[in-house]
Scaffold this motif. Structure first.
Motif, short mmCIF file in Angstrom:
data_model
loop_
_atom_site.label_atom_id
_atom_site.label_comp_id
_atom_site.label_asym_id
_atom_site.label_seq_id
_atom_site.Cartn_x
_atom_site.Cartn_y
_atom_site.Cartn_z
N ALA A 84 33.09 -27.82 -76.53
CA ALA A 84 34.48 -28.03 -76.44
C ALA A 84 34.89 -29.25 -76.89
N ILE A 85 34.08 -30.27 -77.29
CA ILE A 85 34.52 -31.39 -78.05
C ILE A 85 34.55 -30.90 -79.23
N ASN A 86 33.55 -30.22 -80.00
CA ASN A 86 33.70 -29.79 -81.17
C ASN A 86 34.90 -28.90 -81.75
N THR A 87 35.22 -27.92 -80.56
CA THR A 87 36.53 -27.39 -80.90
C THR A 87 37.75 -28.00 -80.61
N SER A 104 24.18 -28.30 -59.26
CA SER A 104 23.97 -27.45 -58.05
C SER A 104 24.74 -25.98 -58.04
N GLN A 105 24.36 -25.27 -57.42
CA GLN A 105 25.20 -23.74 -57.24
C GLN A 105 26.47 -23.89 -56.89
N GLY A 106 27.34 -23.29 -57.73
CA GLY A 106 29.14 -23.67 -57.46
C GLY A 106 29.55 -25.05 -57.64
N GLY A 107 28.61 -25.70 -58.17
CA GLY A 107 29.12 -27.30 -58.34
C GLY A 107 30.13 -27.25 -59.65
N GLN A 108 31.02 -28.36 -59.47
CA GLN A 108 31.77 -28.43 -60.56
C GLN A 108 31.43 -29.52 -61.40
N SER A 109 31.40 -29.55 -62.80
CA SER A 109 31.18 -30.37 -63.77
C SER A 109 32.49 -30.56 -64.35
N PRO A 129 36.98 -28.60 -66.71
CA PRO A 129 36.04 -28.13 -65.60
C PRO A 129 35.02 -27.18 -66.10
N TYR A 130 33.82 -27.18 -65.45
CA TYR A 130 32.80 -26.11 -65.80
C TYR A 130 32.42 -25.93 -64.28
N GLY A 136 36.62 -23.95 -68.44
CA GLY A 136 37.94 -24.28 -68.35
C GLY A 136 38.89 -24.18 -69.70
N GLU A 137 38.90 -23.00 -70.00
CA GLU A 137 39.18 -22.71 -71.60
C GLU A 137 40.78 -23.10 -71.61
#
Length: 603
Positions: A390-393, A448-453, A471-472, A495-496
């Motif tokens: 994402a940072i590269n983009t 974690s499953q369903g966790g937001q990074s 977000p991811y 989060g595109e």
């Protein structure tokens, strides 16, 4: 032939009338007892002089073949100081290498039996009654014994040093590098100190290594494993005070009564308290209770070999068995030390290996969940890679969208480093005003499953800053007990849209805070013409980009700076026409532009 065995018997107790008959009798008795039948057996006298012949010569020999091996046994009868001796020499073509091969076999060789049976038949009149024909038997040479000892000594050397290694390993790990100085008793230190000088003088190349246990006697090694540590806690004692007063009055300790010294030593000794038993606390955990008995036998056998005492096959087997017992126990003890006494580095490796195993197990379960549910559950590294892309983009889009602004420089992006804290990515610099926008980010990863990074992108210009969260959301599955399989709950999602918004906002942020002065000048051209005001740029081209945007108005930028590319130009004002130019001509101290200079020349 090689002389393999030589021994002598001294001081005969029986009469020997004929040396040759005596030799024949002993040789035949030996063959009979050994139940062997030699081939081509010759027993005769040796001619020891070319000039005279002696009927009963003192040199005899026996030459025979056994198992296709030739043996030559010499017998020499001689008298010294009225004492007769018989020297027996057994010779054979066998060399040291052949001896080693024969002795490695479990079967006793002919030579091993022959030398002993021959010795017994010569030395004894009646062996059962221990009646001797000769007063003493002296063993002079025995190549078989030499081979046995040579085979044993490397094993002894290795075992000795295993014990030294074990003591050093335990002592250094428990008490530190200065253990010898801090816990060893003085008498043992003094004994070692007396030997170290010779040791170092002989081994010059190793005189800078710690020689403590190298120079200590083998017998003293066990003393170290049995050390009892003590602590002296002095307490006031009236009787001791009186004794010290007596000592102080005397000119020499020789004048002090023995009873006084005994009392003082007894009181001081009572103030010494044992604090630790090294055997009980450390070495008994890694060595058996019978170890000291085994090591005592080993030391005795070691001295036997070290002092060149004769051994046979039976002694070899006994000594080797003793060495193996001690060696195996020491190897086991060292293995315990290396596994139980873990260094900080090894503990760290253990921790990392445990983490690795946990990750492997988690990775295995994750693969099962993903394959059954069709949902991706990404690891920390995988989420990090998504944010890195994402940072590269972001960088590539910004560089592409600003590439036509020659007044903007986008610094090189070195790549995202694996840091979750705030890190600077790259700067965007205005080449005219030299103002900068700093782009940085912070990463928070939830595996974690369903966790937001969250990838937090931050734009900073002076006191102004803008923050955008990209977000991811990790995939999430659940276990269906009825179907005995994993089912999808949430698909993973990046989060595109938020990333694109962050890129668009950055471009706007740059255009607002790093103003395009060239466009500003272009927008003001109509006003300049309409109102007849002066243009903020000179009507000359930039030495870098060739555009006519060289600033001459300090309200815009530094005088001479190109508003298109930021290049610093040399700009001069003609003293005749007032126009700006790149260079002037000096005419009688007056600076003229090119046009005015040409007119001056024409006039």
């Amino acid at each position: 032939m090689n002389e393999v065995v030589k021994f002598a018997v001294v001081e005969n107790k029986i009469d020997i009338n004929d040396y040759l008959e005596y030799v024949e009798e002993k040789i035949k008795m030996t063959f009979l007892e050994m139940k062997v039948e030699p081939k081509q057996c010759y027993i005769d006298r040796l001619d020891i002089s070319e000039k005279v012949s002696i009927d009963n010569g003192n040199e005899c020999y026996a030459d025979f073949y056994i198992e296709n091996q030739e043996y030559f046994v010499g017998f020499s009868f001689e008298t010294f100081n009225k004492v007769k001796q018989l020297e027996i020499s057994i010779n054979n073509f066998i060399n040291i290498t052949d001896l080693e091969k024969s002795l490695n076999s479990s079967q006793i060789t002919f030579l091993e039996k022959f030398k002993i049976v021959l010795k017994n038949n010569i030395l004894y009149t009646d062996r059962d009654k221990e009646l001797k024909s000769w007063g003493k038997c002296i063993w002079l040479i025995d190549k078989q014994s030499q081979v046995f000892a040579t085979m044993l000594y490397p094993m002894i050397y290795e075992t000795e040093n295993l014990y030294r290694e074990l003591i050093n390993q335990v002592m250094v790990k428990v008490f530190g590098a200065d253990w010898w100085d801090t816990i060893v008793l003085k008498d043992l230190k003094d004994d070692q100190r007396s030997k170290v000088g010779t040791y170092k003088s002989i081994i010059q190349s190793l005189n800078d290594v710690d020689e403590t246990l190298m120079s200590i006697d083998v017998s003293d090694l066990s003393k170290l494993t049995k050390l009892k540590l003590s602590e002296w806690k002095p307490e006031y004692n009236h009787e001791l005070k009186e004794l010290i007063q007596v000592f102080r009055k005397q000119q020499s300790y020789k004048n002090i009564k023995g009873i006084y010294l005994d009392k003082a030593i007894k009181i001081l000794t009572s103030q010494l308290n044992d604090t630790s038993d090294l055997w009980e606390k450390y070495f008994s955990k890694i060595l058996s209770i019978s170890f000291f008995k085994k090591f005592y036998e080993f030391s005795t056998n070691r001295n036997h070999i070290a002092h060149n005492k004769v051994i046979d096959r039976q002694a070899y087997n006994i000594i080797k068995n003793s060495i193996d017992n001690v060696r195996n126990e020491l190897l086991g003890a060292l293995e315990h030390v290396n596994s139980d006494m873990r260094s900080l580095e090894k503990l760290e490796i253990d921790r990392l290996e445990k983490e690795y195993d946990t990750q492997e197990e988690e990775e295995f379960m994750r693969e099962i969940m993903e394959s059954e549910s069709g949902v991706e559950i990404k690891s920390e590294d995988e989420i990090y890679i998504i944010f890195q892309e994402a940072i590269n983009t972001l960088y590539q889009d910004v560089e592409e969208r600003l590439r036509f602004r020659l007044d903007i420089e986008v610094e090189n992006f070195e790549g995202l480093s694996y840091i979750v804290d705030n890190q600077i990515l790259f700067n965007i610099k205005h080449l005219v005003t030299e103002k900068e926008i700093r782009i940085s980010c912070e990463i928070t990863i939830d595996t974690s499953q369903g966790g937001q990074s969250i990838l937090k992108i931050i734009y900073v210009y002076g006191n102004r800053n803008e923050t955008f969260n990209v977000p991811y959301i990790n995939g999430e599955v659940s276990y269906n007990e009825e179907q005995c399989t994993y089912m999808p709950e949430t698909e993973d999602e990046f989060g595109e849209i938020q990333l694109q918004e962050a890129i668009d906002e950055l471009i706007d942020f740059v255009n607002i805070n790093l103003e395009n002065l060239k466009e500003k000048v272009d927008n003001q051209k109509y006003t300049v013409i309409k109102e007849g005001t002066s243009s903020p740029v000179a009507d000359i081209g930039c030495c870098n980009c060739g555009e006519n945007y060289i600033c001459i108005d300090g309200n815009y930028a530094e005088f001479g700076c190109c508003l298109n590319c930021g290049e610093k130009n040399e700009v001069y004002e003609c003293e005749k026409c007032g126009k700006y130019c790149n260079e002037t001509h000096d005419v009688a101290g007056v600076q003229l532009c090119e046009n005015c200079y040409q007119k001056f020349k024409e006039e």
